[in-house]
Design an enzyme around this catalytic site. Structure first.
Site, PDB file in Angstrom:
ATOM      1  N   GLU A  52     -11.658  -0.739  10.409  1.00 44.91           N
ATOM      2  CA  GLU A  52     -11.642  -2.036  11.082  1.00 44.91           C
ATOM      3  C   GLU A  52     -11.121  -1.912  12.513  1.00 44.91           C
ATOM      4  O   GLU A  52     -11.670  -2.511  13.438  1.00 44.91           O
ATOM      5  CB  GLU A  52     -10.797  -3.040  10.297  1.00 44.91           C
ATOM      6  CG  GLU A  52     -10.612  -4.385  10.973  1.00 44.91           C
ATOM      7  CD  GLU A  52     -11.882  -5.200  11.176  1.00 44.91           C
ATOM      8  OE1 GLU A  52     -11.880  -6.073  12.075  1.00 44.91           O
ATOM      9  OE2 GLU A  52     -12.874  -4.978  10.453  1.00 44.91           O
ATOM     10  N   ILE A 104       1.106   4.431   3.869  1.00 52.68           N
ATOM     11  CA  ILE A 104       0.011   4.901   4.722  1.00 52.68           C
ATOM     12  C   ILE A 104      -0.887   3.707   5.054  1.00 52.68           C
ATOM     13  O   ILE A 104      -1.005   2.770   4.263  1.00 52.68           O
ATOM     14  CB  ILE A 104      -0.815   6.049   4.090  1.00 52.68           C
ATOM     15  CG1 ILE A 104      -1.511   5.618   2.806  1.00 52.68           C
ATOM     16  CG2 ILE A 104       0.042   7.272   3.852  1.00 52.68           C
ATOM     17  CD1 ILE A 104      -2.513   6.626   2.288  1.00 52.68           C
ATOM     18  N   HIS A 133       0.853  -1.189   0.000  1.00 50.36           N
ATOM     19  CA  HIS A 133       0.000   0.000   0.000  1.00 50.36           C
ATOM     20  C   HIS A 133       0.887   1.237   0.000  1.00 50.36           C
ATOM     21  O   HIS A 133       1.323   1.685   1.048  1.00 50.36           O
ATOM     22  CB  HIS A 133      -0.937  -0.020   1.220  1.00 50.36           C
ATOM     23  CG  HIS A 133      -2.083   0.922   1.101  1.00 50.36           C
ATOM     24  ND1 HIS A 133      -2.162   2.096   1.803  1.00 50.36           N
ATOM     25  CD2 HIS A 133      -3.214   0.866   0.344  1.00 50.36           C
ATOM     26  CE1 HIS A 133      -3.283   2.725   1.500  1.00 50.36           C
ATOM     27  NE2 HIS A 133      -3.933   2.004   0.614  1.00 50.36           N
TER      28      HIS A 133
END
Length: 147
Positions: free
Chosen positions: A63, A55, A49
């Site tokens: 979540e 980040i 990511h």
């Protein structure tokens, strides 16, 4: 009431790499919870990511907030996953991301109960880093008995 990772593991069925609450610093049963997640560069999601500008994915911030909500729900009704119960994330409304969460951040997770009816809980949630709002959302969780 403070909860360390060992007690948190009693109240959440999640395990690495999806256990996203490291400590609970405040809890008022039926009302609110304050917890945190220490965000480390060693988190597996950082490999894919934005690897050159890592980040924390926004869905994982949500979540983490939902897991804090689940702890509050379990503690309030005095049940455990070991008793055959689970809290499912069933909805999120008015989600807004205000700043990125990056490695080295301590993500504070706060949830306040808006209402509960027949095992359906609605929470007002905020995630922040060093007092700066990172995400806010209304999260809906459902308590369910599983086999």
């Amino acid at each position: 009431m403070v909860m360390d990772i060992n007690e948190i593991r009693d109240y959440l069925p999640h395990r690495y790499p999806f256990l996203l609450v490291d400590r609970v610093t405040e809890i008022t049963l039926g009302e609110s919870i304050v917890a945190y997640k220490n965000v480390s560069i060693n988190e597996p999601f950082f490999n894919g990511h934005f690897p050159h500008h890592p980040i924390m994915p926004g869905v994982l911030v949500i979540e983490a907030l939902a897991q804090a909500c689940g702890i509050l729900g379990f503690k309030t009704v005095n049940k455990l996953p070991a008793d055959g119960y689970v809290y499912y994330l069933v909805g999120s409304d008015n989600v807004r991301f205000k700043r990125p969460v990056m490695p080295g951040d301590r993500l504070q997770l706060r949830a306040d109960v808006i209402r509960e009816k027949r095992g359906i809980w609605k929470f007002a949630c905020k995630a922040s880093v060093d007092g700066e709002l990172a995400c806010e959302a209304e999260i809906i969780c459902a308590e369910r008995k599983v086999a």
